[in-house]
Design a protein around this motif. Structure first.
Motif, PDB file in Angstrom:
ATOM      1  N   ILE A 140       0.855  -1.188   0.000  1.00 58.19           N
ATOM      2  CA  ILE A 140       0.000   0.000   0.000  1.00 58.19           C
ATOM      3  C   ILE A 140       0.889   1.235   0.000  1.00 58.19           C
ATOM      4  O   ILE A 140       1.939   1.271   0.656  1.00 58.19           O
ATOM      5  CB  ILE A 140      -0.985   0.006   1.190  1.00 58.19           C
ATOM      6  CG1 ILE A 140      -1.967   1.173   1.069  1.00 58.19           C
ATOM      7  CG2 ILE A 140      -0.259  -0.002   2.521  1.00 58.19           C
ATOM      8  CD1 ILE A 140      -3.152   1.106   2.029  1.00 58.19           C
ATOM      9  N   LYS A 141       0.461   2.229  -0.759  1.00 58.90           N
ATOM     10  CA  LYS A 141       1.188   3.492  -0.799  1.00 58.90           C
ATOM     11  C   LYS A 141       0.920   4.262   0.488  1.00 58.90           C
ATOM     12  O   LYS A 141      -0.200   4.275   1.002  1.00 58.90           O
ATOM     13  CB  LYS A 141       0.774   4.293  -2.026  1.00 58.90           C
ATOM     14  CG  LYS A 141       1.223   3.598  -3.325  1.00 58.90           C
ATOM     15  CD  LYS A 141       0.712   4.274  -4.555  1.00 58.90           C
ATOM     16  CE  LYS A 141       1.410   5.583  -4.748  1.00 58.90           C
ATOM     17  NZ  LYS A 141       1.134   6.197  -6.060  1.00 58.90           N
ATOM     18  N   SER A 142       1.954   4.900   0.998  1.00 57.74           N
ATOM     19  CA  SER A 142       1.859   5.579   2.289  1.00 57.74           C
ATOM     20  C   SER A 142       0.758   6.640   2.319  1.00 57.74           C
ATOM     21  O   SER A 142       0.089   6.804   3.336  1.00 57.74           O
ATOM     22  CB  SER A 142       3.201   6.188   2.678  1.00 57.74           C
ATOM     23  OG  SER A 142       3.655   7.073   1.678  1.00 57.74           O
ATOM     24  N   GLN A 143       0.534   7.316   1.204  1.00 62.91           N
ATOM     25  CA  GLN A 143      -0.501   8.353   1.185  1.00 62.91           C
ATOM     26  C   GLN A 143      -1.916   7.762   1.263  1.00 62.91           C
ATOM     27  O   GLN A 143      -2.870   8.482   1.559  1.00 62.91           O
ATOM     28  CB  GLN A 143      -0.362   9.276  -0.031  1.00 62.91           C
ATOM     29  CG  GLN A 143      -0.459   8.591  -1.361  1.00 62.91           C
ATOM     30  CD  GLN A 143       0.900   8.188  -1.912  1.00 62.91           C
ATOM     31  OE1 GLN A 143       1.833   7.868  -1.181  1.00 62.91           O
ATOM     32  NE2 GLN A 143       1.013   8.193  -3.225  1.00 62.91           N
ATOM     33  N   ASP A 144      -2.053   6.452   1.005  1.00 60.67           N
ATOM     34  CA  ASP A 144      -3.362   5.794   1.079  1.00 60.67           C
ATOM     35  C   ASP A 144      -3.623   5.151   2.444  1.00 60.67           C
ATOM     36  O   ASP A 144      -4.707   4.615   2.677  1.00 60.67           O
ATOM     37  CB  ASP A 144      -3.471   4.723  -0.009  1.00 60.67           C
ATOM     38  CG  ASP A 144      -3.412   5.318  -1.409  1.00 60.67           C
ATOM     39  OD1 ASP A 144      -3.820   6.487  -1.583  1.00 60.67           O
ATOM     40  OD2 ASP A 144      -2.946   4.615  -2.321  1.00 60.67           O
TER      41      ASP A 144
ATOM     42  N   ILE B 247       0.531   3.823  13.810  1.00 53.36           N
ATOM     43  CA  ILE B 247       1.511   2.773  13.508  1.00 53.36           C
ATOM     44  C   ILE B 247       2.509   2.585  14.639  1.00 53.36           C
ATOM     45  O   ILE B 247       2.987   1.477  14.871  1.00 53.36           O
ATOM     46  CB  ILE B 247       2.202   2.990  12.154  1.00 53.36           C
ATOM     47  CG1 ILE B 247       2.685   1.646  11.621  1.00 53.36           C
ATOM     48  CG2 ILE B 247       3.346   3.962  12.242  1.00 53.36           C
ATOM     49  CD1 ILE B 247       2.619   1.505  10.151  1.00 53.36           C
ATOM     50  N   ILE B 248       2.812   3.642  15.393  1.00 48.94           N
ATOM     51  CA  ILE B 248       3.785   3.467  16.475  1.00 48.94           C
ATOM     52  C   ILE B 248       3.235   2.618  17.622  1.00 48.94           C
ATOM     53  O   ILE B 248       3.987   2.230  18.494  1.00 48.94           O
ATOM     54  CB  ILE B 248       4.370   4.801  16.993  1.00 48.94           C
ATOM     55  CG1 ILE B 248       3.312   5.679  17.611  1.00 48.94           C
ATOM     56  CG2 ILE B 248       5.141   5.518  15.900  1.00 48.94           C
ATOM     57  CD1 ILE B 248       3.867   6.910  18.303  1.00 48.94           C
TER      58      ILE B 248
ATOM     59  N   THR C 132      -4.488   4.963   6.289  1.00 48.52           N
ATOM     60  CA  THR C 132      -5.220   5.732   7.296  1.00 48.52           C
ATOM     61  C   THR C 132      -5.045   5.064   8.649  1.00 48.52           C
ATOM     62  O   THR C 132      -4.663   3.886   8.739  1.00 48.52           O
ATOM     63  CB  THR C 132      -6.725   5.796   6.975  1.00 48.52           C
ATOM     64  OG1 THR C 132      -7.258   4.463   7.051  1.00 48.52           O
ATOM     65  CG2 THR C 132      -6.982   6.400   5.599  1.00 48.52           C
ATOM     66  N   ALA C 133      -5.359   5.792   9.696  1.00 52.69           N
ATOM     67  CA  ALA C 133      -5.305   5.215  11.040  1.00 52.69           C
ATOM     68  C   ALA C 133      -6.266   4.036  11.149  1.00 52.69           C
ATOM     69  O   ALA C 133      -5.924   3.008  11.750  1.00 52.69           O
ATOM     70  CB  ALA C 133      -5.631   6.287  12.082  1.00 52.69           C
ATOM     71  N   ASP C 134      -7.457   4.154  10.559  1.00 52.26           N
ATOM     72  CA  ASP C 134      -8.419   3.044  10.594  1.00 52.26           C
ATOM     73  C   ASP C 134      -7.855   1.809   9.891  1.00 52.26           C
ATOM     74  O   ASP C 134      -8.021   0.692  10.378  1.00 52.26           O
ATOM     75  CB  ASP C 134      -9.744   3.446   9.938  1.00 52.26           C
ATOM     76  CG  ASP C 134     -10.536   4.426  10.773  1.00 52.26           C
ATOM     77  OD1 ASP C 134     -10.295   4.510  11.997  1.00 52.26           O
ATOM     78  OD2 ASP C 134     -11.398   5.117  10.198  1.00 52.26           O
TER      79      ASP C 134
ATOM     80  N   LEU D 236       3.004   9.490   4.906  1.00 50.64           N
ATOM     81  CA  LEU D 236       2.080   9.048   5.963  1.00 50.64           C
ATOM     82  C   LEU D 236       1.505  10.263   6.678  1.00 50.64           C
ATOM     83  O   LEU D 236       2.241  11.196   7.009  1.00 50.64           O
ATOM     84  CB  LEU D 236       2.814   8.198   7.007  1.00 50.64           C
ATOM     85  CG  LEU D 236       2.991   6.727   6.758  1.00 50.64           C
ATOM     86  CD1 LEU D 236       3.739   6.086   7.931  1.00 50.64           C
ATOM     87  CD2 LEU D 236       1.679   6.019   6.535  1.00 50.64           C
ATOM     88  N   SER D 237       0.216  10.226   6.936  1.00 48.25           N
ATOM     89  CA  SER D 237      -0.411  11.319   7.687  1.00 48.25           C
ATOM     90  C   SER D 237       0.001  11.246   9.155  1.00 48.25           C
ATOM     91  O   SER D 237       0.449  10.190   9.638  1.00 48.25           O
ATOM     92  CB  SER D 237      -1.933  11.213   7.580  1.00 48.25           C
ATOM     93  OG  SER D 237      -2.388  10.081   8.317  1.00 48.25           O
TER      94      SER D 237
END
Length: 139
Positions: free
Chosen positions: A39-43, A75-76, A45-47, A67-68
């Motif tokens: 998956i591309k980082s811009q796609d 992710i952390i 989401t937290a969900d 990443l947003s």
């Protein structure tokens, strides 16, 4: 193992050095029997992260500049690995301009992201030595 591989772009879009290395890592993981979703980082989401984490996926980040902030916060809290390509923990992304490759603290960025990772994988011993020198709390 089920793995989500996150990158800003993939080799089928731009065949750059980092993208080609990521492609090889993905190829070898699949050959070893792992399930790998890209998956591309811009796609991301937290969900998405929370859902995939609950499904037992682990995360590998080949690149993460798009990443947003919400995605980074999510992710952390998971098990993730940073596959380090180009010193994204330095404002200039070039440690060679600093004496002995030791980057002044005011030029360090994203260190919290590296420090929370289960592992930071580098592409050579020299690369790993520079990362360890500048991010002593990273694994």
């Amino acid at each position: 193992m089920k793995i989500i591989f996150i990158a800003d772009v993939f080799a089928d879009e731009i065949p750059g050095g980092g993208e080609l290395v990521n492609q090889e890592v993905i190829k070898h993981l699949c050959a070893a029997g792992h399930t790998v979703e890209q998956i591309k980082s811009q796609d991301v989401t937290a969900d998405y992260i929370n859902r995939k984490n609950n499904e037992g996926y682990k995360f590998i980040l080949g690149n993460f500049l798009a990443l947003s902030a919400d995605s980074v916060r999510s992710i952390i809290t998971t098990e993730y690995i940073v596959y380090e390509h180009d010193h994204k923990y330095i404002t200039t992304r070039d440690p060679s301009q600093f004496k002995d490759y030791l980057v002044p603290k005011e030029h360090l960025i994203n260190d919290f992201f590296y420090n929370h990772a289960k592992a930071v994988l580098c592409q050579s011993k020299g690369h790993a030595d520079i990362v360890a020198k500048n991010l002593p709390n990273a694994n």
